[in-house]
Design a protein around this motif. Structure first.
Motif, PDB file in Angstrom:
ATOM      1  N   TYR A 249      32.115 -25.501  24.138  1.00  0.00           N
ATOM      2  CA  TYR A 249      32.026 -24.112  24.577  1.00  0.00           C
ATOM      3  C   TYR A 249      32.334 -23.148  23.433  1.00  0.00           C
ATOM      4  N   ARG A 250      33.262 -23.521  22.557  1.00  0.00           N
ATOM      5  CA  ARG A 250      33.564 -22.669  21.414  1.00  0.00           C
ATOM      6  C   ARG A 250      32.343 -22.520  20.504  1.00  0.00           C
ATOM      7  N   GLU A 251      31.598 -23.610  20.330  1.00  0.00           N
ATOM      8  CA  GLU A 251      30.378 -23.545  19.523  1.00  0.00           C
ATOM      9  C   GLU A 251      29.305 -22.711  20.224  1.00  0.00           C
ATOM     10  N   ILE A 252      29.217 -22.827  21.552  1.00  0.00           N
ATOM     11  CA  ILE A 252      28.261 -22.008  22.303  1.00  0.00           C
ATOM     12  C   ILE A 252      28.575 -20.527  22.122  1.00  0.00           C
ATOM     13  N   LEU A 253      29.853 -20.177  22.209  1.00  0.00           N
ATOM     14  CA  LEU A 253      30.254 -18.780  22.037  1.00  0.00           C
ATOM     15  C   LEU A 253      29.905 -18.274  20.643  1.00  0.00           C
ATOM     16  N   ARG A 254      30.162 -19.105  19.628  1.00  0.00           N
ATOM     17  CA  ARG A 254      29.872 -18.694  18.259  1.00  0.00           C
ATOM     18  C   ARG A 254      28.372 -18.478  18.057  1.00  0.00           C
ATOM     19  N   ALA A 255      27.567 -19.410  18.575  1.00  0.00           N
ATOM     20  CA  ALA A 255      26.119 -19.334  18.379  1.00  0.00           C
ATOM     21  C   ALA A 255      25.486 -18.183  19.162  1.00  0.00           C
ATOM     22  N   SER A 256      26.126 -17.788  20.247  1.00  0.00           N
ATOM     23  CA  SER A 256      25.512 -16.774  21.129  1.00  0.00           C
ATOM     24  C   SER A 256      26.025 -15.364  20.856  1.00  0.00           C
ATOM     25  N   ARG A 257      26.735 -15.155  19.762  1.00  0.00           N
ATOM     26  CA  ARG A 257      27.252 -13.812  19.472  1.00  0.00           C
ATOM     27  C   ARG A 257      26.156 -12.746  19.438  1.00  0.00           C
ATOM     28  N   PRO A 258      25.041 -12.969  18.724  1.00  0.00           N
ATOM     29  CA  PRO A 258      23.998 -11.924  18.707  1.00  0.00           C
ATOM     30  C   PRO A 258      23.436 -11.629  20.101  1.00  0.00           C
ATOM     31  N   ARG A 259      23.177 -12.677  20.861  1.00  0.00           N
ATOM     32  CA  ARG A 259      22.630 -12.502  22.209  1.00  0.00           C
ATOM     33  C   ARG A 259      23.621 -11.762  23.103  1.00  0.00           C
ATOM     34  N   ASP A 260      24.899 -12.174  23.056  1.00  0.00           N
ATOM     35  CA  ASP A 260      25.912 -11.547  23.899  1.00  0.00           C
ATOM     36  C   ASP A 260      26.171 -10.105  23.472  1.00  0.00           C
ATOM     37  N   ALA A 261      26.100  -9.842  22.160  1.00  0.00           N
ATOM     38  CA  ALA A 261      26.284  -8.471  21.673  1.00  0.00           C
ATOM     39  C   ALA A 261      25.186  -7.568  22.215  1.00  0.00           C
ATOM     40  N   ALA A 262      23.950  -8.081  22.211  1.00  0.00           N
ATOM     41  CA  ALA A 262      22.822  -7.293  22.726  1.00  0.00           C
ATOM     42  C   ALA A 262      22.951  -7.052  24.222  1.00  0.00           C
ATOM     43  N   ALA A 263      23.466  -8.058  24.945  1.00  0.00           N
ATOM     44  CA  ALA A 263      23.605  -7.942  26.399  1.00  0.00           C
ATOM     45  C   ALA A 263      24.830  -7.133  26.796  1.00  0.00           C
ATOM     46  N   GLY A 264      25.803  -7.052  25.917  1.00  0.00           N
ATOM     47  CA  GLY A 264      27.034  -6.352  26.235  1.00  0.00           C
ATOM     48  C   GLY A 264      27.979  -7.166  27.093  1.00  0.00           C
ATOM     49  N   ARG A 265      27.731  -8.462  27.191  1.00  0.00           N
ATOM     50  CA  ARG A 265      28.585  -9.343  27.995  1.00  0.00           C
ATOM     51  C   ARG A 265      28.357 -10.780  27.569  1.00  0.00           C
ATOM     52  N   THR A 266      29.264 -11.653  27.950  1.00  0.00           N
ATOM     53  CA  THR A 266      29.162 -13.070  27.625  1.00  0.00           C
ATOM     54  C   THR A 266      28.294 -13.753  28.664  1.00  0.00           C
ATOM     55  N   LEU A 267      27.225 -14.399  28.232  1.00  0.00           N
ATOM     56  CA  LEU A 267      26.188 -14.906  29.139  1.00  0.00           C
ATOM     57  C   LEU A 267      26.333 -16.386  29.479  1.00  0.00           C
ATOM     58  N   ASP A 268      27.427 -17.000  29.068  1.00  0.00           N
ATOM     59  CA  ASP A 268      27.638 -18.408  29.394  1.00  0.00           C
ATOM     60  C   ASP A 268      29.120 -18.649  29.605  1.00  0.00           C
ATOM     61  N   GLY A 269      29.448 -19.405  30.634  1.00  0.00           N
ATOM     62  CA  GLY A 269      30.852 -19.741  30.860  1.00  0.00           C
ATOM     63  C   GLY A 269      31.208 -19.803  32.332  1.00  0.00           C
ATOM     64  N   PRO A 270      32.422 -20.232  32.643  1.00  0.00           N
ATOM     65  CA  PRO A 270      32.836 -20.409  34.043  1.00  0.00           C
ATOM     66  C   PRO A 270      33.003 -19.096  34.802  1.00  0.00           C
ATOM     67  N   HIS A 271      32.971 -17.967  34.104  1.00  0.00           N
ATOM     68  CA  HIS A 271      33.014 -16.678  34.797  1.00  0.00           C
ATOM     69  C   HIS A 271      31.705 -16.397  35.533  1.00  0.00           C
ATOM     70  N   LEU A 272      30.711 -17.278  35.382  1.00  0.00           N
ATOM     71  CA  LEU A 272      29.420 -17.135  36.067  1.00  0.00           C
ATOM     72  C   LEU A 272      29.159 -18.266  37.051  1.00  0.00           C
ATOM     73  N   THR A 273      30.112 -19.149  37.232  1.00  0.00           N
ATOM     74  CA  THR A 273      29.944 -20.297  38.127  1.00  0.00           C
ATOM     75  C   THR A 273      29.683 -19.850  39.564  1.00  0.00           C
ATOM     76  N   ASP A 274      28.849 -20.602  40.263  1.00  0.00           N
ATOM     77  CA  ASP A 274      28.553 -20.317  41.669  1.00  0.00           C
ATOM     78  C   ASP A 274      28.984 -21.513  42.519  1.00  0.00           C
ATOM     79  N   LEU A 275      29.289 -21.250  43.773  1.00  0.00           N
ATOM     80  CA  LEU A 275      29.593 -22.297  44.742  1.00  0.00           C
ATOM     81  C   LEU A 275      28.369 -22.518  45.613  1.00  0.00           C
ATOM     82  N   GLN A 276      27.850 -23.729  45.603  1.00  0.00           N
ATOM     83  CA  GLN A 276      26.704 -24.076  46.444  1.00  0.00           C
ATOM     84  C   GLN A 276      27.192 -24.812  47.685  1.00  0.00           C
ATOM     85  N   VAL A 277      26.731 -24.367  48.841  1.00  0.00           N
ATOM     86  CA  VAL A 277      27.150 -24.948  50.115  1.00  0.00           C
ATOM     87  C   VAL A 277      25.922 -25.309  50.921  1.00  0.00           C
ATOM     88  N   ALA A 278      25.925 -26.512  51.474  1.00  0.00           N
ATOM     89  CA  ALA A 278      24.823 -26.966  52.339  1.00  0.00           C
ATOM     90  C   ALA A 278      25.351 -27.228  53.744  1.00  0.00           C
TER      91      ALA A 278
END
Length: 378
Positions: A249-278
């Motif tokens: 995850y640390r490498e993902i964060l480092r590699a995605s700095r330009p993308r996240d800077a453009a988006a204004g937010r971090t686009l990968d990580g557990p802060h985006l996790t969803d709960l799926q229920v069937a």
């Protein structure tokens, strides 16, 4: 197992309660009265005796009644994992422009935060606001699931908050055109460490809850659910060492700095996790079930979770069920009361019609609530 119980609840300047005290002896505590009387307000007060922001997630300043000085307080004599104790929380009168912080006490001694309440009580709740859980945003399901984790791990909320702060710090740093690479790397190390801690608690809870739901199966009057977390980190931690996932995850964060800077937010990580229920009986996503099926599914999920909390912690959680019985038919209503009795928990329920609670049994008690007053029925 030790049940979480409240023996006496006192409110001061809380919502529409100027001052009120409830002496509680029953296993099932029912608050009945018309809309706006203060039933949910009382439940919300109880919810502040656990880590987190209460069942409405209200700001502290919005809770005080209109006739006071801006302060409010909730205290309770409880019996829990550490025996008898007095828990208290609230805010002092506001001074100047400074925001007021919440104060917490155990046996009248200050403690650092409401996290310490988790050593005494465990709590689970279900409110009408959760009825649209399966149709709503991923953030609502994530918050709901984090609350389930919190009933087992009282530090979870603190770690989630720390992760959110770390992510905000990274986002602000990336807004600077020529940000400091060393400083960004330090923040990303902290973020990755916190992310793994949050994801690990979630993943372990999801795996155990899924097993509990499968075990309950047809034994419950409420339909079983199949659950899983839609987050690569939570699932990876079930198979890989935490250090390996943290490094990735640390490498993902480092590699995605330009993308996240453009988006204004971090686009990968557990802060985006969803709960799926069937909806297990029909093998379909919960969002496609009928409104009644979704309600029953949610009740079954909370009951399974309460059982799991008791088995994992040795503490039977206190349940807050706000307006849960209103849309249940008589048979399913009785089945709910039977399951709650088997769980051995103290349960607080609200409703407008006292006739809906005729089957609560001899250990139940009903309070009539009107205009911020609660009176026990004879």
């Amino acid at each position: 197992m030790t049940p979480s119980r409240i023996h006496r609840l006192s409110l001061t300047h809380f919502r529409n309660y100027r001052t009120a005290t409830l002496q509680v002896a029953g296993d099932m505590v029912v608050l009945v009265g018309p809309n706006g009387a203060g039933k949910t307000n009382c439940m919300e007060a109880v919810s502040f005796l656990s880590p987190g922001r209460g069942l409405r997630r209200a700001t502290l300043e919005d809770i005080a009644d209109n006739q006071g000085d801006g302060s409010w307080a909730v205290s309770a004599e409880v019996e829990g994992a550490l025996g008898l104790a007095t828990l208290g929380t609230g805010i002092d009168p506001p001074t100047g422009d400074a925001s007021n912080s919440r104060r917490c006490r155990i046996d009248r001694e200050p403690v650092g935060s409401a996290t310490a309440f988790g050593d005494h009580l465990r709590m689970v709740w279900l409110t009408p606001a959760m009825d649209g859980l399966f149709m709503g945003a991923a953030s609502e399901r994530r918050r709901f699931f984090d609350r389930l984790v919190l009933a087992i791990d009282s530090e979870h909320s603190s770690r989630v908050s720390a992760l959110e702060r770390s992510l905000r710090s990274r986002n602000r740093l990336l807004e600077v055109r020529n940000y400091d690479d060393h400083w960004c790397g330090a923040i990303e190390r902290e973020t990755a460490e916190l992310a793994v801690a949050v994801a690990a608690s979630r993943g372990q809870t999801a795996a155990k809850l899924a097993a509990m739901l499968h075990e309950r199966g047809a034994a419950s009057a409420f339909p079983s659910a199949e659950i899983m977390l839609d987050g690569w980190m939570e699932n990876a931690l079930l198979r890989e060492p935490a250090t390996a996932v943290e490094d990735r995850y640390r490498e993902i964060l480092r590699a995605s700095r330009p993308r996240d800077a453009a988006a204004g937010r971090t686009l990968d990580g557990p802060h985006l996790t969803d709960l799926q229920v069937a909806y297990a009986p029909k093998n379909m996503p919960a969002r496609d079930a009928s409104t009644g099926e979704q309600k029953a599914l949610l009740i079954g999920l909370v009951l399974a979770h309460a059982t799991m909390v008791a088995e994992m912690t040795g503490i039977v959680p206190l349940l807050l069920l706000d307006e849960v019985v209103a849309h249940l038919d008589p048979n399913r209503r009785k089945a709910l009361f039977d399951e709650l009795a088997k769980l051995g928990a103290q349960v607080w329920m609200t409703g407008a019609d006292p006739a809906a609670f005729v089957d609560i049994g001899p250990t139940g008690e009903i309070f009539d609530v009107e205009s911020g007053r609660a009176t026990r029925r004879g």
